[in-house]
Design a protein around this motif. Structure first.
Motif, short mmCIF file in Angstrom:
data_model
loop_
_atom_site.label_atom_id
_atom_site.label_comp_id
_atom_site.label_asym_id
_atom_site.label_seq_id
_atom_site.Cartn_x
_atom_site.Cartn_y
_atom_site.Cartn_z
N TYR A 90 35.83 45.13 47.07
CA TYR A 90 36.61 44.65 45.92
C TYR A 90 36.98 43.17 46.12
O TYR A 90 36.91 42.37 45.19
CB TYR A 90 37.91 45.46 45.76
CG TYR A 90 37.73 46.91 45.36
CD1 TYR A 90 36.73 47.30 44.47
CD2 TYR A 90 38.59 47.89 45.84
CE1 TYR A 90 36.60 48.63 44.09
CE2 TYR A 90 38.47 49.23 45.47
CZ TYR A 90 37.47 49.59 44.59
OH TYR A 90 37.36 50.91 44.22
N ASP A 91 37.41 42.82 47.33
CA ASP A 91 37.81 41.44 47.60
C ASP A 91 36.63 40.49 47.39
O ASP A 91 36.78 39.41 46.80
CB ASP A 91 38.35 41.30 49.03
CG ASP A 91 39.71 41.98 49.18
OD1 ASP A 91 40.34 42.31 48.15
OD2 ASP A 91 40.14 42.19 50.33
N LEU A 94 35.92 40.04 43.75
CA LEU A 94 36.87 39.13 43.14
C LEU A 94 36.54 37.69 43.51
O LEU A 94 36.49 36.80 42.67
CB LEU A 94 38.29 39.47 43.60
CG LEU A 94 39.39 38.77 42.83
CD1 LEU A 94 39.74 39.54 41.57
CD2 LEU A 94 40.63 38.59 43.67
N GLU A 95 36.28 37.49 44.81
CA GLU A 95 36.00 36.15 45.31
C GLU A 95 34.80 35.54 44.60
O GLU A 95 34.78 34.34 44.28
CB GLU A 95 35.74 36.22 46.82
CG GLU A 95 35.60 34.87 47.49
CD GLU A 95 35.16 35.02 48.95
OE1 GLU A 95 34.59 34.06 49.47
OE2 GLU A 95 35.38 36.10 49.55
N HIS A 97 33.76 36.31 41.67
CA HIS A 97 33.94 36.39 40.21
C HIS A 97 32.91 37.29 39.54
O HIS A 97 32.31 36.92 38.52
CB HIS A 97 33.88 34.99 39.60
CG HIS A 97 34.91 34.05 40.16
ND1 HIS A 97 36.24 34.17 39.87
CD2 HIS A 97 34.80 33.01 41.02
CE1 HIS A 97 36.92 33.23 40.52
NE2 HIS A 97 36.06 32.51 41.22
N GLU A 99 31.33 39.94 37.16
CA GLU A 99 31.66 40.30 35.78
C GLU A 99 31.09 41.69 35.49
O GLU A 99 30.39 42.26 36.31
CB GLU A 99 31.06 39.26 34.83
CG GLU A 99 31.55 37.85 35.16
CD GLU A 99 30.75 36.76 34.44
OE1 GLU A 99 29.88 37.10 33.62
OE2 GLU A 99 31.02 35.58 34.72
N ARG A 100 31.38 42.18 34.31
CA ARG A 100 30.91 43.53 33.98
C ARG A 100 29.39 43.65 33.97
O ARG A 100 28.84 44.73 34.14
CB ARG A 100 31.48 43.97 32.63
CG ARG A 100 32.93 44.33 32.76
CD ARG A 100 33.47 44.96 31.50
NE ARG A 100 34.85 45.37 31.74
CZ ARG A 100 35.69 45.74 30.80
NH1 ARG A 100 35.29 45.79 29.54
NH2 ARG A 100 36.91 46.10 31.10
N SER A 101 28.72 42.55 33.75
CA SER A 101 27.25 42.57 33.73
C SER A 101 26.66 42.36 35.12
O SER A 101 25.44 42.42 35.29
CB SER A 101 26.74 41.47 32.79
OG SER A 101 27.13 40.20 33.30
N LEU A 124 36.18 46.77 37.74
CA LEU A 124 36.18 46.47 36.30
C LEU A 124 35.79 47.70 35.48
O LEU A 124 35.18 47.58 34.42
CB LEU A 124 35.23 45.31 35.98
CG LEU A 124 35.35 44.04 36.83
CD1 LEU A 124 34.39 42.97 36.32
CD2 LEU A 124 36.77 43.51 36.84
N LEU B 158 41.94 45.92 37.96
CA LEU B 158 40.59 45.54 38.37
C LEU B 158 39.84 46.73 38.96
O LEU B 158 38.62 46.78 38.93
CB LEU B 158 40.65 44.39 39.39
CG LEU B 158 41.07 43.04 38.81
CD1 LEU B 158 41.18 41.99 39.92
CD2 LEU B 158 40.09 42.56 37.75
N LYS B 330 38.61 40.39 33.45
CA LYS B 330 37.53 41.37 33.26
C LYS B 330 36.71 41.07 32.01
O LYS B 330 35.56 41.41 31.93
CB LYS B 330 38.12 42.77 33.06
CG LYS B 330 38.47 43.50 34.32
CD LYS B 330 38.59 44.98 34.07
CE LYS B 330 39.63 45.34 33.02
NZ LYS B 330 40.98 44.88 33.35
#
Lengths: 366, 366
Positions: A90-91, A94-95, A97, A99-101, A124, B158, B330
């Motif tokens: 997860y980190d 996030l780092e 960035h 996206e859902r795609s 997400l 998230l 998101k």
């Protein structure tokens, strides 16, 4: 040799691609007709050993195909298949960035595949995952079918989700670096497909000169084993995406297998070895209940022995603890433990009518 | 007065039942035609305050209907909506031997609903969940549509999954114990439905004498607000279960709203207040871009003010930080922030063409 096996589902159909040197083609596979909707960002998840061997090839292929690739390396081993390790994915998501795609690429064995799949299922509320299994066990089982998850301190895979991959990419060549014990563990699942689904596959395994190390297995036989196993799994999963019916047969050998793994703290037997023990137990239970003939059970035991897999319980196991553990298994329905039992090689049934006494009797013999 | 609103989905359709004293009928609802396949075991999840008020009534009703009910009490508040708190639900699920046919009942506001829903999504790879929302916000929004999740230290929701409930049970009477500030927060989401979907609802709200406290709202108007809001949400969710299209309009006010909540550490504004601020911002952006008329934007601001919700940013907010935070949302697709923007009251569009300069300009005014 190349095989492409479709996994047909109401939504989210995908393909299993099996061919030598597929690792160098992942970029192409991930931009083809079936998967072309994948976004540009990829996070490859692996463990140190696998990443050292194969990471750069995967990253190069993806980069050449236009993906922006980052990676996340997790510690190796079942004991790290936890919510805590999940946080590292997860980190990284996030780092970088995501996206859902975006897509997670799971490059590793079952542990990496299950955790990465679960991270993809839950980041997400669901992003893409591509499975690139590097162990035989993961190739023929874990990577296909969308079961993902992590362990709870008191039970395996208790925390998880169904999340289908967008692609399963198998390169048989990577098995050459797999430790022999893990190779044998994978063969346990292959034998499972023989018993539950594919009698011919069982015969092929019986006829192979040796199965205890990959160097004794011809490339043709290996491709065949992978293809037939994946076909069996793909077929069952297609008929029953979320394990409400047919898919239950895939648990053959897993009921007692999981209990043995769990009670020995996942340190004495590995998953395939647990399944091997569980298949022997299920076979003996079926014989005891008059569902299966002794001769077929003996053939199963002989094949398992030929591979070099265990056919007996680890020493000193508490039989009552095994029976108690079965009660807390995921596969319990309204308090009744469900067993997958062979009727003949290539065909099984599911029963919730196995008496605790029969289980105990069989375990005592083992 | 009773309303039953169907949420129609390809799989997993369910109903939203809205009626006073529904809490005492939950056992009946959970054994009716629509939900009758639920197993016997129920784990009720709540927080101390809600459980003290309503726990026993729910447990009595379920027990009378033949369920075996246990419960799990979590600390109250958004800051506990974490993977760590989730473990407490998993532990209770294990302790009470929940099975795949078992049901979690989420009795509480959005935090309890989201966490319980996510626990249900991920325990044994998915068990049943029934949502019994006790805050207005949860009733009209969070409890419907299957969005579940917990927060990551660096971003809200998230980590999550789509997991539809088997039933949403709403008892408007419980709103009487809801703190006034939380009631107003819920009205923010009701106003959202007016703007994105239901012009008549917006008019009704404008015509209400007062909306800042529930005691000024008639039972008829309350039932109407709940029914119309749930209908709007149910309709949108039915058309787009997994947020690939239409459902995006539900994010109206949420893009900047989330950023403000997050940047103030979830301590300065609550979710509804964030949405109120976000709706004002989105409205002003739409006006600035020539998509919406100033008069409608003013009506929106006036209605939000009437409720006693904020229409300006909290003091001392760093505008650049807001813009940066939007990038990690998101709802970003391929690097472009997507905004839901009003065209008229009752109708919105989605745009990824909002310039950072326009956002900054609007935020400076607020």
């Amino acid at each position: 040799m190349q095989a492409v096996i479709p996994v047909s589902l109401p939504q989210n159909s995908y393909e299993i691609a099996i061919a030598s040197h597929n690792l160098d083609q992942i970029g192409t596979w991930m931009t083809n007709e079936t998967t072309k909707k994948l976004g540009k960002k990829v996070l490859a998840v692996s463990n140190p050993t696998i990443f050292k061997h194969y990471g750069q090839r995967v990253i190069d292929s993806l980069t050449n195909a236009g993906f922006a690739v980052s990676h996340c390396i997790l510690p190796a081993g079942e004991r790290y298949k936890t919510p805590a390790t999940l946080q590292k994915i997860y980190d990284a998501a996030l780092e970088h960035h995501l996206e859902r795609s975006s897509t997670l690429v799971a490059l590793g064995g079952g542990v990496i595949g299950d955790m990465t799949g679960f991270a993809a299922a839950t980041w997400l509320r669901g992003i893409n995952v591509v499975q690139v299994p590097t162990s035989l066990l993961a190739m023929v089982d874990a990577a296909i079918g969308g079961k993902t998850g992590v362990n709870h301190p008191r039970g395996k895979n208790l925390i998880g989700a169904f999340h289908q991959p967008r692609l399963v990419l198998i390169d048989p060549q990577v098995l050459k670096t797999l430790p022999a014990r893990e190779f044998r563990a994978g063969i346990a699942e292959v034998i499972k497909y023989g018993i539950i689904w594919d009698r011919e596959l069982f015969d092929q395994l019986e006829n192979a000169p040796r199965l205890d190390q990959i160097r004794y297995v011809s490339e043709d036989l290996l491709q065949d084993i992978l293809t037939r196993s994946c076909q069996a799994k793909a077929h069952v999963v297609s008929k029953d995406e979320k394990e409400s019916g047919l898919r239950e047969i895939l648990n053959y050998g897993h009921t007692i297998g999981h209990a043995v793994e769990s009670l020995t703290g996942y340190r004495v037997v590995n998953h395939g070895e647990g399944v091997a023990i569980g298949m022997v137990a299920a076979g003996l239970i079926a014989v005891k209940m008059g569902l299966w003939d002794r001769e077929s059970s003996d053939r199963q035991i002989a094949l398992i022995e030929k591979v070099g897999l265990p056919t007996r319980l680890p020493e000193g196991m508490d039989l009552d603890a095994i029976v108690a553990t079965l009660q807390s298994d995921k596969k319990v329905k309204e308090g009744k433990v469900r067993f997958v039992l062979p009727r003949q090689i290539g065909s099984v049934i599911v029963s919730d009518q196995v008496e605790a006494e029969v289980i105990r009797h069989v375990l005592q013999q083992m």
